[in-house]
Write a protein that holds these residues in place. Structure first.
Motif, PDB file in Angstrom:
ATOM      1  N   SER A  18       0.672  -1.131  -0.047  1.00 57.66           N
ATOM      2  CA  SER A  18      -0.117   0.004  -0.081  1.00 57.66           C
ATOM      3  C   SER A  18       0.773   1.383   0.052  1.00 57.66           C
ATOM      4  CB  SER A  18      -0.826  -0.022   1.163  1.00 57.66           C
ATOM      5  OG  SER A  18      -1.658  -1.096   1.114  1.00 57.66           O
ATOM      6  N   ALA A  19       0.773   2.102  -1.005  1.00 52.59           N
ATOM      7  CA  ALA A  19       1.321   3.422  -1.080  1.00 52.59           C
ATOM      8  C   ALA A  19       0.868   4.517  -0.572  1.00 52.59           C
ATOM      9  CB  ALA A  19       1.711   3.695  -2.563  1.00 52.59           C
ATOM     10  N   ASP A  20      -0.665   4.323  -0.042  1.00 51.41           N
ATOM     11  CA  ASP A  20      -1.405   5.483   0.590  1.00 51.41           C
ATOM     12  C   ASP A  20      -1.939   5.086   1.821  1.00 51.41           C
ATOM     13  OD1 ASP A  20      -4.544   4.570  -0.058  1.00 51.41           O
ATOM     14  OD2 ASP A  20      -3.353   3.779  -1.421  1.00 51.41           O
ATOM     15  N   PRO A  21      -2.447   6.106   2.734  1.00 48.49           N
ATOM     16  CA  PRO A  21      -2.546   5.875   3.859  1.00 48.49           C
ATOM     17  C   PRO A  21      -4.180   5.066   4.003  1.00 48.49           C
ATOM     18  CG  PRO A  21      -1.951   8.200   3.744  1.00 48.49           C
ATOM     19  CD  PRO A  21      -1.868   7.527   2.407  1.00 48.49           C
ATOM     20  N   GLU A  22      -4.979   5.350   3.145  1.00 48.27           N
ATOM     21  CA  GLU A  22      -6.397   4.833   3.132  1.00 48.27           C
ATOM     22  C   GLU A  22      -6.041   3.213   3.054  1.00 48.27           C
ATOM     23  OE1 GLU A  22      -5.544   7.313   1.427  1.00 48.27           O
ATOM     24  OE2 GLU A  22      -6.605   8.914   2.528  1.00 48.27           O
ATOM     25  N   SER A  23      -5.289   2.629   2.027  1.00 47.99           N
ATOM     26  CA  SER A  23      -5.097   1.304   1.920  1.00 47.99           C
ATOM     27  C   SER A  23      -4.623   0.846   3.215  1.00 47.99           C
ATOM     28  CB  SER A  23      -4.258   1.088   0.587  1.00 47.99           C
ATOM     29  OG  SER A  23      -5.148   1.491  -0.600  1.00 47.99           O
ATOM     30  N   PHE A  24      -3.452   1.468   3.439  1.00 46.46           N
ATOM     31  CA  PHE A  24      -3.037   0.873   4.573  1.00 46.46           C
ATOM     32  C   PHE A  24      -3.934   0.717   5.935  1.00 46.46           C
ATOM     33  CE2 PHE A  24      -0.611   1.652   8.780  1.00 46.46           C
ATOM     34  CZ  PHE A  24       0.440   0.918   8.889  1.00 46.46           C
ATOM     35  N   ALA A  25      -4.575   2.025   6.032  1.00 49.43           N
ATOM     36  CA  ALA A  25      -5.575   1.924   7.360  1.00 49.43           C
ATOM     37  C   ALA A  25      -6.483   0.584   7.266  1.00 49.43           C
ATOM     38  CB  ALA A  25      -6.330   3.136   7.334  1.00 49.43           C
ATOM     39  N   ALA A  26      -7.106   0.245   5.994  1.00 52.32           N
ATOM     40  CA  ALA A  26      -7.800  -0.785   5.753  1.00 52.32           C
ATOM     41  C   ALA A  26      -7.262  -1.880   6.274  1.00 52.32           C
ATOM     42  CB  ALA A  26      -8.216  -0.807   4.400  1.00 52.32           C
ATOM     43  N   ARG A  59       6.473   1.314   2.894  1.00 48.22           N
ATOM     44  CA  ARG A  59       6.316   2.185   1.828  1.00 48.22           C
ATOM     45  C   ARG A  59       5.882   3.623   2.358  1.00 48.22           C
ATOM     46  NH1 ARG A  59       3.643   0.232  -3.618  1.00 48.22           N
ATOM     47  NH2 ARG A  59       4.623   2.190  -4.179  1.00 48.22           N
ATOM     48  N   SER A  60       5.933   3.804   3.639  1.00 45.99           N
ATOM     49  CA  SER A  60       5.772   5.156   4.269  1.00 45.99           C
ATOM     50  C   SER A  60       4.216   5.600   4.364  1.00 45.99           C
ATOM     51  CB  SER A  60       6.597   6.411   3.673  1.00 45.99           C
ATOM     52  OG  SER A  60       8.233   6.070   4.095  1.00 45.99           O
ATOM     53  N   ALA A  61       3.491   4.647   4.259  1.00 44.94           N
ATOM     54  CA  ALA A  61       1.963   4.833   4.346  1.00 44.94           C
ATOM     55  C   ALA A  61       1.386   4.970   5.512  1.00 44.94           C
ATOM     56  CB  ALA A  61       1.478   3.713   3.340  1.00 44.94           C
ATOM     57  N   ALA A  62       2.211   4.466   6.736  1.00 43.86           N
ATOM     58  CA  ALA A  62       1.521   4.878   8.098  1.00 43.86           C
ATOM     59  C   ALA A  62       1.421   6.143   8.445  1.00 43.86           C
ATOM     60  CB  ALA A  62       2.207   4.059   8.961  1.00 43.86           C
ATOM     61  N   PRO A  63      -0.005   6.643   8.921  1.00 44.07           N
ATOM     62  CA  PRO A  63      -0.128   7.985   9.216  1.00 44.07           C
ATOM     63  C   PRO A  63       0.376   8.176  10.761  1.00 44.07           C
ATOM     64  CG  PRO A  63      -2.344   7.176   8.501  1.00 44.07           C
ATOM     65  CD  PRO A  63      -1.293   5.991   8.456  1.00 44.07           C
ATOM     66  N   PRO A  64       0.791   9.149  11.267  1.00 48.61           N
ATOM     67  CA  PRO A  64       1.416   9.588  12.417  1.00 48.61           C
ATOM     68  C   PRO A  64       0.464   8.756  13.506  1.00 48.61           C
ATOM     69  CG  PRO A  64       1.677  11.428  11.092  1.00 48.61           C
ATOM     70  CD  PRO A  64       0.716  10.520  10.508  1.00 48.61           C
ATOM     71  N   GLY A  65       1.171   8.127  14.535  1.00 44.75           N
ATOM     72  CA  GLY A  65       0.445   7.515  15.267  1.00 44.75           C
ATOM     73  C   GLY A  65      -0.501   6.214  15.339  1.00 44.75           C
ATOM     74  N   ARG A  66      -0.183   5.810  14.152  1.00 41.34           N
ATOM     75  CA  ARG A  66      -1.322   4.721  13.438  1.00 41.34           C
ATOM     76  C   ARG A  66      -0.430   3.516  12.941  1.00 41.34           C
ATOM     77  NH1 ARG A  66      -6.239   7.395  10.144  1.00 41.34           N
ATOM     78  NH2 ARG A  66      -7.060   5.091  10.458  1.00 41.34           N
TER      79      ARG A  66
END
Length: 309
Positions: free
Chosen positions: A221-229, A244-251
């Protein structure tokens, strides 16, 4: 010497002749027998790291290699001429790479001896993918035998290594891949394989682990939304990691490899114990490197590509 290089960012890779390097104090000159392809190589050629780290042109591509020490520079040294070695030549400035006949390596960098019984061909396929997988399990996720681990993008180099090393630690690996890879991923140690073109990862994981997963390593996953799923599939207190640096801060955790010789030595030990091997998809002369780089960029790799200078 012959080398595969680009003369500017986004230029076509080509085989050129560059001067044979000479080792300085604390360095060795390695005659390369095999060099392995990674996505990092075409990313460098495309200028992904322009402005972040220095580069030199013509920019010789490649970081992973295996070969033999040809010349030892002045000063104290770990290696002698003729030693079989492997490693990752990822130091700056970028552009002094391994898609070439020779490479210079500082002896305190990411270079290690190849143990007896491990072929140079097998060693060349290991460094970046193997070190990344090993360091993720050592420092990125805290897991115990029997814990569950979802690997998203498990069919590639890092995913293949991570699946094997995790299985060797008695972790329950769920391999998320594109296409029917059940047989291959099962042979690497995956307990479950999810074909994301046929079934959702969420449904498969909820069915197999209704209480949630212990860890997720997202290699795709290259985007935060896909990573969050994918991170939403964790149990409370579980760990989600992105390469791929897709994790949002703290998540979640954004992982970056810290390569060194000690990590390579541990990886060689794991390979010698039969805990990890990298399947090789193809072996080509340097002249075929431009075509191989284009194929790798298109995605869908099912093993490592090696170049023979």
């Amino acid at each position: 010497m012959r080398a595969v290089a680009v003369r500017a960012f986004r230029a076509d890779p080509e085989v050129i002749h560059v001067p044979k390097p000479e080792p300085g104090p604390g360095e060795v000159l390695v005659k390369i027998e095999y060099a392995a392809l990674n996505p990092f190589d075409w990313q460098v050629a495309e200028g992904f790291f322009d402005g972040r780290v220095p580069h030199v042109f013509p920019l010789v591509l490649g970081v992973d290699f295996a070969g033999r020490v040809d010349v030892v520079g002045p000063g104290e040294h770990r290696f002698v001429v003729g030693d079989a070695v492997y490693g990752q030549a990822g130091r700056t400035p970028l552009g002094t790479g391994t898609f070439a006949e020779y490479v210079i390596m500082p002896q305190d960098a990411a270079i290690a001896g190849v143990p007896d019984g491990l072929a140079l061909r097998a060693a060349a396929a290991l460094p970046t993918a193997g070190m990344t997988a090993l360091q993720i399990l050592r420092a990125g996720v805290a897991l115990e035998p029997g814990d569950s681990l979802l690997v998203v993008g498990a069919a590639g180099g890092i995913g293949s290594a991570l699946t094997q090393l995790a299985a060797a630690r008695d972790l329950r690996v769920v391999a998320a891949v594109r296409g029917d890879e059940r047989e291959r991923m099962g042979a690497l140690g995956a307990e479950f394989t999810v074909d994301t073109t046929e079934e959702s990862v969420r449904e498969a994981c909820r069915r197999a682990f209704p209480g949630g997963l212990d860890a997720v390593v997202d290699l795709a996953s290259a985007d935060p939304e896909s990573f969050a799923a994918h991170a939403a599939l964790l149990r409370p207190g579980g760990t989600a990691l992105s390469t791929r640096s897709a994790a949002p801060p703290g998540r979640g955790v954004n992982f970056q490899l810290r390569a060194d010789g000690a990590l390579l030595e541990a990886l060689a030990d794991a390979a010698g114990a039969g805990q990890v091997h990298m399947p090789v998809e193809g072996e080509y002369p340097l002249e075929k490197a431009p075509e191989a780089l284009a194929r790798n960029r298109a995605g869908g790799a099912r093993g490592k590509t090696l170049f023979v200078p």
